[in-house]
Enzyme design. Sequence first.
Site, PDB file in Angstrom:
ATOM      1  N   HIS A   1       0.877  -1.243  -0.094  1.00  0.00           N
ATOM      2  CA  HIS A   1       0.114   0.237  -0.059  1.00  0.00           C
ATOM      3  C   HIS A   1       0.808   1.247  -0.029  1.00  0.00           C
ATOM      4  O   HIS A   1       0.326   2.409  -0.682  1.00  0.00           O
ATOM      5  CB  HIS A   1      -0.987  -0.034   1.098  1.00  0.00           C
ATOM      6  CG  HIS A   1      -2.042  -1.041   1.042  1.00  0.00           C
ATOM      7  ND1 HIS A   1      -2.555  -1.502   2.108  1.00  0.00           N
ATOM      8  CD2 HIS A   1      -2.479  -1.736  -0.141  1.00  0.00           C
ATOM      9  CE1 HIS A   1      -3.580  -2.474   1.747  1.00  0.00           C
ATOM     10  NE2 HIS A   1      -3.508  -2.515   0.671  1.00  0.00           N
TER      11      HIS A   1
ATOM     12  N   HIS B   1      -7.683  -7.479  -8.104  1.00  0.00           N
ATOM     13  CA  HIS B   1      -7.982  -8.505  -6.946  1.00  0.00           C
ATOM     14  C   HIS B   1      -8.492  -7.571  -5.626  1.00  0.00           C
ATOM     15  O   HIS B   1      -7.521  -7.363  -4.704  1.00  0.00           O
ATOM     16  CB  HIS B   1      -6.799  -9.414  -6.494  1.00  0.00           C
ATOM     17  CG  HIS B   1      -6.515 -10.441  -7.703  1.00  0.00           C
ATOM     18  ND1 HIS B   1      -5.935  -9.841  -8.843  1.00  0.00           N
ATOM     19  CD2 HIS B   1      -6.959 -11.680  -7.825  1.00  0.00           C
ATOM     20  CE1 HIS B   1      -5.846 -10.943  -9.512  1.00  0.00           C
ATOM     21  NE2 HIS B   1      -6.264 -12.040  -8.820  1.00  0.00           N
TER      22      HIS B   1
ATOM     23  N   SER C   1      -7.011  -1.959  -0.402  1.00  0.00           N
ATOM     24  CA  SER C   1      -6.516  -1.157  -1.513  1.00  0.00           C
ATOM     25  C   SER C   1      -7.569  -0.408  -2.226  1.00  0.00           C
ATOM     26  O   SER C   1      -7.270   0.899  -2.485  1.00  0.00           O
ATOM     27  CB  SER C   1      -5.926  -2.068  -2.688  1.00  0.00           C
ATOM     28  OG  SER C   1      -6.706  -3.195  -2.957  1.00  0.00           O
TER      29      SER C   1
ATOM     30  N   GLU D   1     -13.518  -8.598  -8.018  1.00  0.00           N
ATOM     31  CA  GLU D   1     -13.455  -9.478  -6.866  1.00  0.00           C
ATOM     32  C   GLU D   1     -14.199 -10.729  -7.332  1.00  0.00           C
ATOM     33  O   GLU D   1     -15.273 -10.583  -7.583  1.00  0.00           O
ATOM     34  CB  GLU D   1     -14.008  -8.710  -5.750  1.00  0.00           C
ATOM     35  CG  GLU D   1     -13.926  -9.703  -4.346  1.00  0.00           C
ATOM     36  CD  GLU D   1     -12.683 -10.453  -4.031  1.00  0.00           C
ATOM     37  OE1 GLU D   1     -11.516  -9.871  -3.850  1.00  0.00           O
ATOM     38  OE2 GLU D   1     -12.829 -11.839  -4.148  1.00  0.00           O
TER      39      GLU D   1
ATOM     40  N   ASP E   1     -13.640 -12.598 -12.955  1.00  0.00           N
ATOM     41  CA  ASP E   1     -12.110 -13.101 -12.866  1.00  0.00           C
ATOM     42  C   ASP E   1     -11.287 -11.827 -13.149  1.00  0.00           C
ATOM     43  O   ASP E   1     -11.407 -11.242 -14.276  1.00  0.00           O
ATOM     44  CB  ASP E   1     -12.116 -14.189 -13.690  1.00  0.00           C
ATOM     45  CG  ASP E   1     -10.849 -14.810 -13.824  1.00  0.00           C
ATOM     46  OD1 ASP E   1     -10.234 -15.145 -12.552  1.00  0.00           O
ATOM     47  OD2 ASP E   1     -10.292 -14.944 -15.012  1.00  0.00           O
TER      48      ASP E   1
ATOM     49  N   ASP F   1      -3.003  -8.045  -7.293  1.00  0.00           N
ATOM     50  CA  ASP F   1      -2.898  -8.571  -6.144  1.00  0.00           C
ATOM     51  C   ASP F   1      -3.341  -9.988  -5.536  1.00  0.00           C
ATOM     52  O   ASP F   1      -4.304 -10.077  -4.880  1.00  0.00           O
ATOM     53  CB  ASP F   1      -3.184  -7.342  -5.203  1.00  0.00           C
ATOM     54  CG  ASP F   1      -2.945  -7.705  -3.340  1.00  0.00           C
ATOM     55  OD1 ASP F   1      -1.698  -8.664  -3.438  1.00  0.00           O
ATOM     56  OD2 ASP F   1      -3.535  -7.005  -2.587  1.00  0.00           O
TER      57      ASP F   1
HETATM   58  C1  LIG Z   1      -4.675 -10.467  -1.190  1.00  0.00           C
HETATM   59  S1  LIG Z   1      -6.414 -10.004  -1.486  1.00  0.00           S
HETATM   60  C2  LIG Z   1      -6.681  -8.383  -2.010  1.00  0.00           C
HETATM   61  C3  LIG Z   1      -6.135  -7.484  -1.136  1.00  0.00           C
HETATM   62  C4  LIG Z   1      -6.536  -6.005  -1.522  1.00  0.00           C
HETATM   63  N1  LIG Z   1      -5.924  -5.811  -3.064  1.00  0.00           N
HETATM   64  C5  LIG Z   1      -5.716  -4.936  -0.636  1.00  0.00           C
HETATM   65  O1  LIG Z   1      -4.554  -4.705  -0.660  1.00  0.00           O
HETATM   66  O2  LIG Z   1      -6.625  -4.513   0.172  1.00  0.00           O
HETATM   67  C6  LIG Z   1      -6.732 -11.103  -2.789  1.00  0.00           C
HETATM   68  C7  LIG Z   1      -8.283 -11.053  -3.272  1.00  0.00           C
HETATM   69  O3  LIG Z   1      -8.388 -11.706  -4.585  1.00  0.00           O
HETATM   70  C8  LIG Z   1      -9.559 -12.337  -4.606  1.00  0.00           C
HETATM   71  N2  LIG Z   1      -9.544 -13.290  -5.829  1.00  0.00           N
HETATM   72  C9  LIG Z   1      -8.970 -14.522  -6.029  1.00  0.00           C
HETATM   73  N3  LIG Z   1      -8.817 -14.945  -7.282  1.00  0.00           N
HETATM   74  C10 LIG Z   1      -9.628 -14.070  -7.838  1.00  0.00           C
HETATM   75  C11 LIG Z   1      -9.565 -13.961  -9.273  1.00  0.00           C
HETATM   76  N4  LIG Z   1      -9.236 -14.859 -10.131  1.00  0.00           N
HETATM   77  N5  LIG Z   1     -10.319 -12.765  -9.717  1.00  0.00           N
HETATM   78  C12 LIG Z   1     -10.760 -11.802  -8.810  1.00  0.00           C
HETATM   79  N6  LIG Z   1     -10.646 -11.773  -7.620  1.00  0.00           N
HETATM   80  C13 LIG Z   1      -9.968 -12.901  -7.189  1.00  0.00           C
HETATM   81  C14 LIG Z   1      -9.638 -13.030  -3.295  1.00  0.00           C
HETATM   82  O4  LIG Z   1     -11.029 -13.492  -3.143  1.00  0.00           O
HETATM   83  C15 LIG Z   1      -9.226 -11.925  -2.425  1.00  0.00           C
HETATM   84  O5  LIG Z   1     -10.557 -11.181  -2.061  1.00  0.00           O
END
Ligand SMILES: C[S@@+](CC[C@H](N)C(=O)[O-])C[C@H]1O[C@@H](n2cnc3c(N)ncnc32)[C@H](O)[C@@H]1O
Length: 273
Positions: free
Chosen positions: A18, A41, A91, A109, A134, A156
């Site tokens: 961040h 993500h 984020s 998400e 996705d 992420d």
């Molecule tokens: C590391 S966390 C994200 C944290 C966020 N970026 C932050 O910094 O606050 C990863 C997220 O990606 C989501 N996720 C996993 N696979 C995904 C995909 N193929 N497409 C979109 N989101 C996905 C998960 O449910 C999770 O909420």
Amino acid sequence: MNYRHAFHAGNFADCMKHALLLWLLDALLRKPAGVLVLDTHAGVGAYDLSSSEALRTGEHHGGIARLIDHPPLVLQPYVSLVTRLGLYPGSPTLIRAQLRPQDRLACCELHPEDAATLRARFSRDQLVSVHERDAWEALGALLPPAQLKRALVLIDPPYEAADEFTRVSQGLIRGLSRCRFGVFAAWYPVKHRAPVREFHRVLRESGTRDIVTAELWLRAPLDASRLNGCGLVVINPPFGFEDAARGLLAALLSRLGHGEHGEGFAVERLVDE
Ligand SMILES: C[S@@+](CC[C@H](N)C(=O)[O-])C[C@H]1O[C@@H](n2cnc3c(N)ncnc32)[C@H](O)[C@@H]1O
């Protein structure tokens, strides 16, 4: 989809990601033209650090909790934003707080419950769109931005899947093929060296130009079962990123390091402009 960011929010890796993300965004917002930020993500956008999930791991005690009081000067913009936003911001919330009326934030998400939570958070916000879709598919579909000429893309993923590094390198290459001018930032874990070396090799040999990596290690990356450090690969970094990243990582290490063998940081140019 077992990963829940609530267990990890506020840990050292979140702080590193961040702090660098906000510097990148701030650099892009210095020019008046609007920017699309694509958070591929996104998570749920805000986390209660007194929740049972956060208390179970206590990871934030080794992260944001060590920065809140008297942060080093270069971390003050990041830490004061975290303090101002109340619930520990993910984020999308950090990004949204910085946007101007001419900018947009698109969040993806895939987890249905998390996407619903995020959608409710931004339901009346004209600048933010939330997509339950996705990330890898969205990198093709949502880029290039429809009306804006500038873009920042944060990738992420949770690195649950064995081939996540491959998906990230393919996602970066795909995103760049749709949006050559975009600034792309992808977070990655540093557990042990081999997968990171291979990830860097693939990017170096992809024909992509202007790639910088920034890494922070709390201990030597030798134990594949532990998050020993983390990195951010940045493609098309704004001017001054390498120096700024060194300053931010040094400040983070001064507060988050435990003096363990092999702790450190590095900012390296993987491919020239
Ligand atoms: C590391 S966390 C994200 C944290 C966020 N970026 C932050 O910094 O606050 C990863 C997220 O990606 C989501 N996720 C996993 N696979 C995904 C995909 N193929 N497409 C979109 N989101 C996905 C998960 O449910 C999770 O909420």
